[in-house]
Scaffold this motif. Sequence first.
Motif, PDB file in Angstrom:
ATOM      1  N   SER A   1       0.831  -1.205   0.000  1.00 51.29           N
ATOM      2  CA  SER A   1       0.000   0.000   0.000  1.00 51.29           C
ATOM      3  C   SER A   1       0.865   1.254   0.000  1.00 51.29           C
ATOM      4  O   SER A   1       0.491   2.275  -0.572  1.00 51.29           O
ATOM      5  CB  SER A   1      -0.953  -0.011   1.188  1.00 51.29           C
ATOM      6  OG  SER A   1      -0.236  -0.112   2.394  1.00 51.29           O
TER       7      SER A   1
ATOM      8  N   CYS B   1      -6.852   5.868  -8.586  1.00 51.01           N
ATOM      9  CA  CYS B   1      -7.256   5.190  -7.346  1.00 51.01           C
ATOM     10  C   CYS B   1      -8.431   4.263  -7.587  1.00 51.01           C
ATOM     11  O   CYS B   1      -8.482   3.150  -7.054  1.00 51.01           O
ATOM     12  CB  CYS B   1      -7.592   6.215  -6.272  1.00 51.01           C
ATOM     13  SG  CYS B   1      -6.158   7.105  -5.667  1.00 51.01           S
TER      14      CYS B   1
ATOM     15  N   SER C   1      -8.208   0.260  -7.113  1.00 55.68           N
ATOM     16  CA  SER C   1      -9.162  -0.365  -6.206  1.00 55.68           C
ATOM     17  C   SER C   1      -9.896  -1.515  -6.897  1.00 55.68           C
ATOM     18  O   SER C   1     -10.046  -2.600  -6.338  1.00 55.68           O
ATOM     19  CB  SER C   1     -10.156   0.679  -5.702  1.00 55.68           C
ATOM     20  OG  SER C   1     -11.083   0.102  -4.833  1.00 55.68           O
TER      21      SER C   1
ATOM     22  N   ASN D   1      -6.977  -1.401   0.005  1.00 56.74           N
ATOM     23  CA  ASN D   1      -8.277  -0.749  -0.024  1.00 56.74           C
ATOM     24  C   ASN D   1      -8.415   0.253   1.110  1.00 56.74           C
ATOM     25  O   ASN D   1      -9.003   1.323   0.936  1.00 56.74           O
ATOM     26  CB  ASN D   1      -9.410  -1.778   0.036  1.00 56.74           C
ATOM     27  CG  ASN D   1      -9.571  -2.500  -1.281  1.00 56.74           C
ATOM     28  OD1 ASN D   1      -9.147  -2.015  -2.315  1.00 56.74           O
ATOM     29  ND2 ASN D   1     -10.185  -3.663  -1.241  1.00 56.74           N
TER      30      ASN D   1
ATOM     31  N   LEU E   1      -6.437   3.247  -0.033  1.00 57.68           N
ATOM     32  CA  LEU E   1      -7.135   3.987  -1.078  1.00 57.68           C
ATOM     33  C   LEU E   1      -8.283   4.801  -0.506  1.00 57.68           C
ATOM     34  O   LEU E   1      -8.533   5.928  -0.941  1.00 57.68           O
ATOM     35  CB  LEU E   1      -7.628   3.032  -2.168  1.00 57.68           C
ATOM     36  CG  LEU E   1      -6.540   2.451  -3.057  1.00 57.68           C
ATOM     37  CD1 LEU E   1      -7.123   1.370  -3.959  1.00 57.68           C
ATOM     38  CD2 LEU E   1      -5.899   3.533  -3.893  1.00 57.68           C
TER      39      LEU E   1
ATOM     40  N   ARG F   1      -8.589   8.801  -0.860  1.00 59.41           N
ATOM     41  CA  ARG F   1      -9.782   9.477  -1.384  1.00 59.41           C
ATOM     42  C   ARG F   1     -10.262  10.558  -0.420  1.00 59.41           C
ATOM     43  O   ARG F   1     -10.618  11.657  -0.846  1.00 59.41           O
ATOM     44  CB  ARG F   1     -10.889   8.461  -1.642  1.00 59.41           C
ATOM     45  CG  ARG F   1     -10.681   7.671  -2.893  1.00 59.41           C
ATOM     46  CD  ARG F   1     -11.920   6.848  -3.227  1.00 59.41           C
ATOM     47  NE  ARG F   1     -11.554   5.828  -4.175  1.00 59.41           N
ATOM     48  CZ  ARG F   1     -11.372   4.550  -3.883  1.00 59.41           C
ATOM     49  NH1 ARG F   1     -11.579   4.115  -2.657  1.00 59.41           N
ATOM     50  NH2 ARG F   1     -11.019   3.693  -4.804  1.00 59.41           N
TER      51      ARG F   1
END
Length: 71
Positions: free
Chosen positions: A6, A29, A33, A56, A59, A63
């Motif tokens: 990540s 992104c 994902s 995830n 991400l 976001r």
Amino acid sequence: MADITSAEVLDHARKVEKSGRRETTRKLCGAISSIFRLAVATLRAGPGLSAPSPVNLMLSALRRWLKNPPS
């Protein structure tokens, strides 16, 4: 897939975002994902279907950061 961390994904996404391409970062992104969700669903990566993937989680944090960037 198991070799991607990540931190690496976040590093590349931030480089794109710093270059001023925020919409491209959002699309990137989303694509990443989707790729990781497919990999987990097809048992090619991830901790399993019951636990959230670290990518995830990262991400999601990215976001949120893009929606409310630090001043």
